[in-house]
Design a protein around this motif. Structure first.
Motif, PDB file in Angstrom:
ATOM      1  N   ALA A 191       0.913  -1.435  -0.013  1.00  0.00           N
ATOM      2  CA  ALA A 191       0.086  -0.087   0.124  1.00  0.00           C
ATOM      3  C   ALA A 191       0.924   1.248   0.196  1.00  0.00           C
ATOM      4  O   ALA A 191       0.383   2.029  -0.340  1.00  0.00           O
ATOM      5  CB  ALA A 191      -0.850   0.047   1.183  1.00  0.00           C
ATOM      6  N   GLY A 192       1.931   1.065   0.732  1.00  0.00           N
ATOM      7  CA  GLY A 192       2.880   2.345   0.652  1.00  0.00           C
ATOM      8  C   GLY A 192       3.571   2.478  -0.641  1.00  0.00           C
ATOM      9  O   GLY A 192       3.688   3.846  -0.919  1.00  0.00           O
ATOM     10  N   LEU A 193       4.043   1.607  -1.238  1.00  0.00           N
ATOM     11  CA  LEU A 193       4.584   1.588  -2.738  1.00  0.00           C
ATOM     12  C   LEU A 193       3.335   2.139  -3.731  1.00  0.00           C
ATOM     13  O   LEU A 193       3.729   3.077  -4.352  1.00  0.00           O
ATOM     14  CB  LEU A 193       4.951   0.389  -3.414  1.00  0.00           C
ATOM     15  CG  LEU A 193       6.264  -0.343  -2.705  1.00  0.00           C
ATOM     16  CD1 LEU A 193       6.764  -1.753  -3.143  1.00  0.00           C
ATOM     17  CD2 LEU A 193       7.383   0.833  -3.005  1.00  0.00           C
ATOM     18  N   ILE A 194       2.332   1.815  -3.544  1.00  0.00           N
ATOM     19  CA  ILE A 194       1.202   2.221  -4.258  1.00  0.00           C
ATOM     20  C   ILE A 194       0.997   3.664  -4.141  1.00  0.00           C
ATOM     21  O   ILE A 194       0.774   4.308  -5.201  1.00  0.00           O
ATOM     22  CB  ILE A 194      -0.241   1.582  -4.137  1.00  0.00           C
ATOM     23  CG1 ILE A 194      -0.123   0.078  -4.707  1.00  0.00           C
ATOM     24  CG2 ILE A 194      -1.485   2.273  -4.792  1.00  0.00           C
ATOM     25  CD1 ILE A 194      -1.135  -0.873  -4.127  1.00  0.00           C
ATOM     26  N   GLU A 195       0.976   4.432  -3.059  1.00  0.00           N
ATOM     27  CA  GLU A 195       0.932   5.699  -2.489  1.00  0.00           C
ATOM     28  C   GLU A 195       1.936   6.369  -3.407  1.00  0.00           C
ATOM     29  O   GLU A 195       1.896   7.552  -3.844  1.00  0.00           O
ATOM     30  CB  GLU A 195       0.754   6.286  -1.110  1.00  0.00           C
ATOM     31  CG  GLU A 195      -0.477   5.614  -0.712  1.00  0.00           C
ATOM     32  CD  GLU A 195      -1.673   6.421  -1.222  1.00  0.00           C
ATOM     33  OE1 GLU A 195      -1.715   7.601  -1.688  1.00  0.00           O
ATOM     34  OE2 GLU A 195      -2.702   5.800  -1.663  1.00  0.00           O
ATOM     35  N   ARG A 196       3.081   5.807  -3.358  1.00  0.00           N
ATOM     36  CA  ARG A 196       4.271   6.405  -4.010  1.00  0.00           C
ATOM     37  C   ARG A 196       4.356   6.608  -5.514  1.00  0.00           C
ATOM     38  O   ARG A 196       4.627   7.613  -6.057  1.00  0.00           O
ATOM     39  CB  ARG A 196       5.475   5.856  -3.492  1.00  0.00           C
ATOM     40  CG  ARG A 196       6.091   5.967  -2.131  1.00  0.00           C
ATOM     41  CD  ARG A 196       6.991   4.877  -1.638  1.00  0.00           C
ATOM     42  NE  ARG A 196       8.429   4.783  -2.644  1.00  0.00           N
ATOM     43  CZ  ARG A 196       9.331   3.683  -2.115  1.00  0.00           C
ATOM     44  NH1 ARG A 196       9.121   3.025  -1.022  1.00  0.00           N
ATOM     45  NH2 ARG A 196      10.311   3.863  -3.035  1.00  0.00           N
ATOM     46  N   ARG A 197       3.551   5.478  -6.093  1.00  0.00           N
ATOM     47  CA  ARG A 197       3.431   5.480  -7.446  1.00  0.00           C
ATOM     48  C   ARG A 197       2.299   6.736  -7.922  1.00  0.00           C
ATOM     49  O   ARG A 197       2.331   7.285  -8.832  1.00  0.00           O
ATOM     50  CB  ARG A 197       2.824   4.378  -7.841  1.00  0.00           C
ATOM     51  CG  ARG A 197       4.092   3.234  -8.035  1.00  0.00           C
ATOM     52  CD  ARG A 197       5.231   3.690  -8.911  1.00  0.00           C
ATOM     53  NE  ARG A 197       6.231   2.858  -9.091  1.00  0.00           N
ATOM     54  CZ  ARG A 197       7.258   2.659  -8.233  1.00  0.00           C
ATOM     55  NH1 ARG A 197       7.276   3.383  -7.108  1.00  0.00           N
ATOM     56  NH2 ARG A 197       7.992   1.791  -8.092  1.00  0.00           N
ATOM     57  N   ARG A 198       1.414   6.758  -6.955  1.00  0.00           N
ATOM     58  CA  ARG A 198       0.281   7.854  -7.130  1.00  0.00           C
ATOM     59  C   ARG A 198       0.893   9.296  -7.246  1.00  0.00           C
ATOM     60  O   ARG A 198       0.672   9.943  -8.289  1.00  0.00           O
ATOM     61  CB  ARG A 198      -0.778   7.827  -5.898  1.00  0.00           C
ATOM     62  CG  ARG A 198      -1.684   6.847  -6.069  1.00  0.00           C
ATOM     63  CD  ARG A 198      -3.129   6.965  -5.294  1.00  0.00           C
ATOM     64  NE  ARG A 198      -4.113   5.937  -5.609  1.00  0.00           N
ATOM     65  CZ  ARG A 198      -4.198   4.970  -4.927  1.00  0.00           C
ATOM     66  NH1 ARG A 198      -3.725   4.697  -3.702  1.00  0.00           N
ATOM     67  NH2 ARG A 198      -5.311   4.106  -5.304  1.00  0.00           N
ATOM     68  N   GLN A 199       2.082   9.407  -6.511  1.00  0.00           N
ATOM     69  CA  GLN A 199       2.633  10.702  -6.235  1.00  0.00           C
ATOM     70  C   GLN A 199       3.640  10.847  -7.497  1.00  0.00           C
ATOM     71  O   GLN A 199       3.769  12.134  -7.894  1.00  0.00           O
ATOM     72  CB  GLN A 199       3.259  10.927  -5.038  1.00  0.00           C
ATOM     73  CG  GLN A 199       2.520  10.632  -3.725  1.00  0.00           C
ATOM     74  CD  GLN A 199       1.090  11.893  -3.842  1.00  0.00           C
ATOM     75  OE1 GLN A 199       1.472  13.153  -4.206  1.00  0.00           O
ATOM     76  NE2 GLN A 199       0.056  11.513  -3.523  1.00  0.00           N
ATOM     77  N   GLN A 200       4.035   9.875  -7.769  1.00  0.00           N
ATOM     78  CA  GLN A 200       5.294   9.641  -8.793  1.00  0.00           C
ATOM     79  C   GLN A 200       5.120   8.642  -9.702  1.00  0.00           C
ATOM     80  O   GLN A 200       5.992   7.637  -9.528  1.00  0.00           O
ATOM     81  CB  GLN A 200       6.861   9.890  -8.216  1.00  0.00           C
ATOM     82  CG  GLN A 200       7.710  10.436  -8.882  1.00  0.00           C
ATOM     83  CD  GLN A 200       9.173  10.798  -8.024  1.00  0.00           C
ATOM     84  OE1 GLN A 200       9.172  10.152  -6.858  1.00  0.00           O
ATOM     85  NE2 GLN A 200       9.956  11.519  -8.652  1.00  0.00           N
ATOM     86  N   PRO A 201       4.367   8.530 -10.451  1.00  0.00           N
ATOM     87  CA  PRO A 201       4.163   7.529 -11.437  1.00  0.00           C
ATOM     88  C   PRO A 201       5.821   6.902 -12.209  1.00  0.00           C
ATOM     89  O   PRO A 201       6.401   7.866 -12.555  1.00  0.00           O
ATOM     90  CB  PRO A 201       3.117   7.860 -12.468  1.00  0.00           C
ATOM     91  CG  PRO A 201       2.410   8.953 -11.753  1.00  0.00           C
ATOM     92  CD  PRO A 201       3.506   9.765 -10.963  1.00  0.00           C
ATOM     93  N   GLU A 202       5.903   6.022 -12.555  1.00  0.00           N
ATOM     94  CA  GLU A 202       7.071   5.329 -13.229  1.00  0.00           C
ATOM     95  C   GLU A 202       6.500   4.387 -14.173  1.00  0.00           C
ATOM     96  O   GLU A 202       5.204   4.006 -14.600  1.00  0.00           O
ATOM     97  CB  GLU A 202       7.891   4.767 -12.392  1.00  0.00           C
ATOM     98  CG  GLU A 202       8.687   5.730 -11.310  1.00  0.00           C
ATOM     99  CD  GLU A 202       9.649   5.017 -10.588  1.00  0.00           C
ATOM    100  OE1 GLU A 202      10.343   4.060 -10.953  1.00  0.00           O
ATOM    101  OE2 GLU A 202       9.947   5.712  -9.374  1.00  0.00           O
ATOM    102  N   ASP A 203       7.431   3.992 -15.090  1.00  0.00           N
ATOM    103  CA  ASP A 203       7.167   3.080 -16.410  1.00  0.00           C
ATOM    104  C   ASP A 203       7.152   1.749 -15.698  1.00  0.00           C
ATOM    105  O   ASP A 203       8.235   0.767 -16.244  1.00  0.00           O
ATOM    106  CB  ASP A 203       8.131   3.446 -17.432  1.00  0.00           C
ATOM    107  CG  ASP A 203       7.869   2.450 -18.802  1.00  0.00           C
ATOM    108  OD1 ASP A 203       6.774   1.988 -18.888  1.00  0.00           O
ATOM    109  OD2 ASP A 203       8.703   2.348 -19.479  1.00  0.00           O
TER     110      ASP A 203
END
Length: 403
Positions: free
Chosen positions: A193-205
């Protein structure tokens, strides 16, 4: 057709011993292909041991995986399995599967092959630099699929020590206590869930970012489904391949003629992988029951609506009606239609990725470690216990070095 329910046999029939498949499966295929069994927990079930019956249970819509959620499903451990994609039927199962299927097509996986080869070569370099002998599991079999799935999904490789431990919660039968299982699953889901929140803030490929977009912009799955699906991809994306690499090497080292044939004909590694997938009984028993939604005749037996059936995949892959001389491992076997990756809607999503990684692993080990052999007596190789999958706990290997 029989409808009589005999007293269920205790199942598994024996404790898992290395890669030995209990010979009682062969007897059942001949005399009682659908038999009543009692797993350590849950209600009695039918056990399908023949190939065609196995395919029917795994693919026929008259058998439901989702129905297990509302029943005391047959299982190896007291804790009820979590829901998620493994406990769904179409169309719900299809909805989630489609979100990630594109990442695991043959074409996409082949694009990953050069990177997988690069990782395998780096690991082989490390083994050669450290010198013979080496520990194949920690030095090669684990880091190869972990690195690949981390890069594909978008999980930091440096966190591997944590999620490797947590992954045991999904595979443990007796290795972990119930409290440890619950604790590890909670930690794993909170981490994801923490990684998902990070991707929400900063999407990557990466795949995780694509799943977050599917959730946030297209509402194709719930937040809980997003977390569970991501955890499932990470666990399934490394655990089984990490077990099968040393399993495959163990089989080859105990079949020296076949190993030498592969050394002489490395182009046959892909077909060797298929034969090994057929031959190696990865699971310690049948699992993930399907429930009959109506009365179904199967293997000469009437399975009544509401009764569960578990599929003996390893037994089906040894069915004499489908495979010639099935108890023998051999490269001369034609690449048969094994069901090592399952069958039907729940056919392993990452099958192509696993195939590619297993091919790369064997090709690299054969090419880079000449004279590969056991570094300890074969009977001293330690094996996993208390888990739903088989595999060496460690596999010390040696190879020829220049004088």
């Amino acid at each position: 057709m029989t409808t009589t329910e005999s007293t269920p046999r205790s199942y598994p029939f024996s404790a898992a011993e290395k890669l030995r498949l209990d010979p009682f499966y062969a007897e059942l295929r001949k005399t009682e292909p659908l038999s009543r069994v009692q797993l350590p927990y849950g209600q009695p079930a039918w056990l399908a041991t023949r190939y065609e019956d196995a395919k029917t249970v795994l693919a026929d819509p008259r058998f439901s995986r989702a129905a297990a959620v509302d029943n005391d499903e047959p299982r190896l451990r007291s804790r009820r399995p979590a829901g998620g994609i493994l406990a769904m039927d179409p169309p719900e199962h299809t909805r989630l599967r489609k979100l990630v299927a594109k990442a695991f097509t043959v074409r996409r996986v082949e694009r990953l092959r050069p990177r997988a080869q690069e990782i395998a070569d780096e690991l082989a370099d490390g083994m050669l630099e450290s010198g013979s002998p080496a520990e194949l599991v920690e030095d090669f079999a684990l880091p190869l699929p972990i690195t690949v799935i981390c890069e594909l999904l978008g999980v930091p490789y440096e966190d591997r020590a944590d999620f490797r431990d947590w992954s045991d919660a999904f595979l443990s039968t007796t290795k972990l206590t119930e409290q440890q299982v619950e604790d590890y699953i909670d930690r794993f889901q909170n981490y994801m869930a923490g990684l998902i929140e990070r991707r929400r803030q900063q999407p990557e490929d990466d795949l995780l970012s694509a799943l977050v977009e599917a959730r946030d912009e297209h509402d194709k799955l719930s937040e809980q489904e997003l977390v569970e699906l991501s955890v499932g991809i990470l666990v399934a994306g490394h655990e089984t391949t990490a077990s099968q690499i040393p399993n495959f090497v163990y089989v080859l080292l105990t079949h020296p003629e076949q190993l030498e044939q592969l050394r002489q004909q490395p182009e046959r590694v892909p077909e060797a992988v298929e034969e090994l997938l057929r031959y190696v009984p990865l699971g310690v028993s049948a699992a993930f029951p399907r429930y009959a939604l109506e009365d179904v005749e199967l293997g000469g037996v009437l399975v009544r609506a509401g009764e569960p059936v578990v599929v003996g995949v390893a037994s089906a892959n040894r069915d004499e009606e489908v495979f010639s001389d099935p108890e023998r491992f051999g490269l001369d076997h034609e690449a048969g239609p094994h069901i090592g990756f399952g069958h039907g809607p729940h056919h392993c999503l990452g099958a192509q990725l696993a195939r590619m990684e297993l091919q790369v692993a064997l090709e690299t080990l054969l090419a880079r470690l000449p004279g590969l052999r056991f570094a300890v007596p074969e009977d001293e190789v330690p094996w996993k216990t208390g888990m739903i999958v088989r595999g060496p706990l460690s596999l010390p290997v040696a190879w020829d070095t220049e004088a």
